[in-house]
Design an enzyme around this catalytic site. Structure first.
Site, PDB file in Angstrom:
ATOM      1  N   ARG A 183       5.085  -8.346  -2.762  1.00  0.00           N
ATOM      2  CA  ARG A 183       3.638  -8.482  -2.953  1.00  0.00           C
ATOM      3  C   ARG A 183       3.371  -8.135  -4.413  1.00  0.00           C
ATOM      4  O   ARG A 183       3.813  -7.091  -4.886  1.00  0.00           O
ATOM      5  CB  ARG A 183       2.850  -7.566  -2.002  1.00  0.00           C
ATOM      6  CG  ARG A 183       2.914  -8.051  -0.549  1.00  0.00           C
ATOM      7  CD  ARG A 183       1.907  -7.347   0.323  1.00  0.00           C
ATOM      8  NE  ARG A 183       0.540  -7.776   0.067  1.00  0.00           N
ATOM      9  CZ  ARG A 183      -0.524  -7.152   0.577  1.00  0.00           C
ATOM     10  NH1 ARG A 183      -0.368  -6.079   1.338  1.00  0.00           N
ATOM     11  NH2 ARG A 183      -1.741  -7.587   0.308  1.00  0.00           N
ATOM     12  N   GLY A 186      -1.045  -1.637   2.196  1.00  0.00           N
ATOM     13  CA  GLY A 186      -1.621  -0.492   1.490  1.00  0.00           C
ATOM     14  C   GLY A 186      -0.641  -0.097   0.394  1.00  0.00           C
ATOM     15  O   GLY A 186       0.563   0.043   0.649  1.00  0.00           O
ATOM     16  N   ALA A 187      -1.166   0.073  -0.824  1.00  0.00           N
ATOM     17  CA  ALA A 187      -0.288   0.239  -2.000  1.00  0.00           C
ATOM     18  C   ALA A 187       0.750   1.364  -1.851  1.00  0.00           C
ATOM     19  O   ALA A 187       1.954   1.123  -2.045  1.00  0.00           O
ATOM     20  CB  ALA A 187      -1.152   0.438  -3.245  1.00  0.00           C
ATOM     21  N   GLN A 235      -9.047  -5.498   7.640  1.00  0.00           N
ATOM     22  CA  GLN A 235      -8.411  -4.163   7.651  1.00  0.00           C
ATOM     23  C   GLN A 235      -9.420  -3.071   7.994  1.00  0.00           C
ATOM     24  O   GLN A 235      -9.043  -2.021   8.526  1.00  0.00           O
ATOM     25  CB  GLN A 235      -7.785  -3.861   6.282  1.00  0.00           C
ATOM     26  CG  GLN A 235      -6.536  -4.660   5.964  1.00  0.00           C
ATOM     27  CD  GLN A 235      -6.842  -5.888   5.158  1.00  0.00           C
ATOM     28  OE1 GLN A 235      -7.889  -6.496   5.316  1.00  0.00           O
ATOM     29  NE2 GLN A 235      -5.942  -6.293   4.290  1.00  0.00           N
ATOM     30  N   ASP A 282      -5.060  -0.664  -5.816  1.00  0.00           N
ATOM     31  CA  ASP A 282      -3.692  -1.209  -5.830  1.00  0.00           C
ATOM     32  C   ASP A 282      -3.087  -1.176  -7.217  1.00  0.00           C
ATOM     33  O   ASP A 282      -1.867  -1.248  -7.377  1.00  0.00           O
ATOM     34  CB  ASP A 282      -3.684  -2.641  -5.302  1.00  0.00           C
ATOM     35  CG  ASP A 282      -3.796  -2.628  -3.787  1.00  0.00           C
ATOM     36  OD1 ASP A 282      -4.909  -2.420  -3.284  1.00  0.00           O
ATOM     37  OD2 ASP A 282      -2.746  -2.785  -3.120  1.00  0.00           O
ATOM     38  N   LYS A 314      -8.880  -4.317  -2.813  1.00  0.00           N
ATOM     39  CA  LYS A 314      -9.111  -5.433  -1.891  1.00  0.00           C
ATOM     40  C   LYS A 314     -10.324  -6.269  -2.290  1.00  0.00           C
ATOM     41  O   LYS A 314     -11.354  -5.727  -2.683  1.00  0.00           O
ATOM     42  CB  LYS A 314      -9.281  -4.870  -0.475  1.00  0.00           C
ATOM     43  CG  LYS A 314      -9.502  -5.863   0.640  1.00  0.00           C
ATOM     44  CD  LYS A 314      -8.474  -6.954   0.702  1.00  0.00           C
ATOM     45  CE  LYS A 314      -7.065  -6.466   0.796  1.00  0.00           C
ATOM     46  NZ  LYS A 314      -6.056  -7.539   0.561  1.00  0.00           N
TER      47      LYS A 314
HETATM   48  O1  MRU Z   1      -3.863  -6.131   1.443  1.00  0.00           O
HETATM   49  P1  MRU Z   1      -3.772  -4.680   1.779  1.00  0.00           P
HETATM   50  O2  MRU Z   1      -4.199  -4.364   3.165  1.00  0.00           O
HETATM   51  O3  MRU Z   1      -2.410  -4.115   1.452  1.00  0.00           O
HETATM   52  O4  MRU Z   1      -4.807  -4.013   0.799  1.00  0.00           O
HETATM   53  C1  MRU Z   1      -4.941  -2.625   0.791  1.00  0.00           C
HETATM   54  C2  MRU Z   1      -6.004  -2.145  -0.113  1.00  0.00           C
HETATM   55  O5  MRU Z   1      -6.670  -2.880  -0.778  1.00  0.00           O
HETATM   56  C3  MRU Z   1      -6.148  -0.659  -0.225  1.00  0.00           C
HETATM   57  O6  MRU Z   1      -7.460  -0.309  -0.516  1.00  0.00           O
HETATM   58  C4  MRU Z   1      -5.249  -0.163  -1.365  1.00  0.00           C
HETATM   59  O7  MRU Z   1      -3.931  -0.601  -1.169  1.00  0.00           O
HETATM   60  C5  MRU Z   1      -5.260   1.300  -1.477  1.00  0.00           C
HETATM   61  S1  MRU Z   1      -4.370   2.022  -0.131  1.00  0.00           S
HETATM   62  C6  MRU Z   1      -4.439   3.680  -0.183  1.00  0.00           C
END
Ligand code: MRU
Length: 366
Positions: A90, A54-55, A203, A244, A255
């Protein structure tokens, strides 16, 4: 937010143990495990393997990681090398680079002996700010849900669709896309959430469903391809997703699969919002499709699935032919034209250059 009725956060500095503790998200929803991070490589591994994800959360983790790197070696040469390694653990979520830069700025004119202390203080502040920002995102997003609820004459449950996990597990507390839902629950508005499973890492199934269930919010897990059908039948009032990386013209990278949900929402006149802290903006880019680096992850995430068997043992099994090639793009870009609005801690903005320029000015960045 709560797990088994107890208040929890995704990451914190443990003063007694002089380490950073995280909730290991690779174990959810099957077991609740915490891990102590003490060396910079632990932080990088946690980000890469998605023990934290999550970002906003990977940003906070990166900031703590850089602080711990400086504890090991505060020299100028090492800082350059290690901050590059952390920021690239990442590639898509810009919050990671942003948080690393915040720490670097804080220690710019600081002598080597004090660098760890200042960096740690900065990481703690980024963490605390994230909690406050997500709460504000929730307050602004609540207004959208409240208006929708007020406009419905029979006062029925509001159905919200979300993709991936942009709840408290992706941040420190509250979340981004899910924060308005938690605030709506507090305000007594009846809510039901359609949770996209979010292949390949699920997720939605393993994290969003888990946290909503723990908070007592009605939800239903749906296979990723179901959203369009639900929207055609009037079963979705609103979509809210996270981001992100967001561009100056309002393109939102989130995502993989988010774009297809936005297309379906557009075709069915369902409002589609992205909720994000301002640290998710990349003010250096305009065209998300051309300019955002899209993370490609290991094929095993697609060819295999993990779950518990009837003995409650966690197992990973292969679901594909052994020799079939795989493409595993982690994110996609939803062009601004499909986005109804961007919910931030500074208010709700239109997904266009003029509106976001006002936000940039408000932040003192132009
Ligand atoms: O690959 P991830 O699980 O890190 O992807 C997360 C997402 O796509 C979330 O929607 C995004 O980071 C926003 S989190 C508040």
């Amino acid at each position: 937010m709560k797990i088994d009725g107890q208040l929890r956060t995704s990451i914190w500095y443990d003063r007694n143990k002089s380490c950073v503790s995280i909730l290991d998200q690779t174990q959810l929803p099957f077991s609740i495990k915490y891990i102590d991070l003490t060396e910079v490589d632990h932080f990088i591994t946690a980000i890469r393997t998605m023990q934290v994800r999550g970002a906003p959360l990977i940003g906070v983790t990166g900031a703590f990681g850089l602080a711990f790197a400086l504890k090991e070696n505060p020299s100028d040469m090492y800082i350059e090398e290690i901050s590059f390694r952390i920021a690239n653990a990442r590639p898509t979520a810009v919050n990671l680079q942003w948080a690393v830069d915040e720490v670097l700025n804080a220690i710019k004119y600081v002598d080597t002996d004090s660098r760890f202390d200042i960096a740690l203080r900065t990481a703690k502040k980024i963490r605390q700010d994230d909690i406050e920002n997500c709460s504000l995102i929730g307050d602004y997003g609540l207004k959208i849900i409240q208006n929708l609820y007020d406009s419905i004459s029979n006062k029925r449950t509001i159905n919200i669709l979300t993709h991936c996990n942009a709840g408290w597990l992706a941040t420190i507390d509250w979340g981004t896309a899910i924060a308005p839902i938690y605030k709506a629950q507090e305000a007594g508005i009846p809510i039901h959430v359609w949770v996209d499973e979010t292949r390949p890492r699920n997720q939605g199934t393993s994290l969003t469903a888990f946290e909503l269930g723990q908070q007592g919010i009605a939800h239903t897990i749906i296979p990723d391809n179901t959203g369009g059908h639900l929207m055609q039948h009037g079963m979705v009032d609103l979509c809210i997703v996270g981001s992100d990386r967001t561009t100056t013209q309002g393109d939102v990278c989130n995502k993989i699969g988010t774009y297809l949900k936005a297309l379906a929402a557009f075709d069915n006149n369902v409002p589609f919002y992205a909720a994000l802290p301002c640290s998710t903006f990349d003010w250096s880019i305009t065209d998300g499709i051309k300019e955002i680096p899209i993370e490609q992850r290991d094929a095993i995430e697609v060819t295999h699935m993990t779950g518990v068997n009837s003995d409650n043992i966690i197992n990973t099994i292969r679901i594909s032919p052994e020799s079939s090639p795989v493409a595993n793009y982690g994110f996609d870009v939803t062009p601004a034209k499909y986005i109804t609005g961007i919910i931030t801690e500074k208010g709700i903005f239109k997904a266009n250059k003029d509106s976001l320029y006002q936000l940039k000015q408000q932040l003192g960045l132009s």
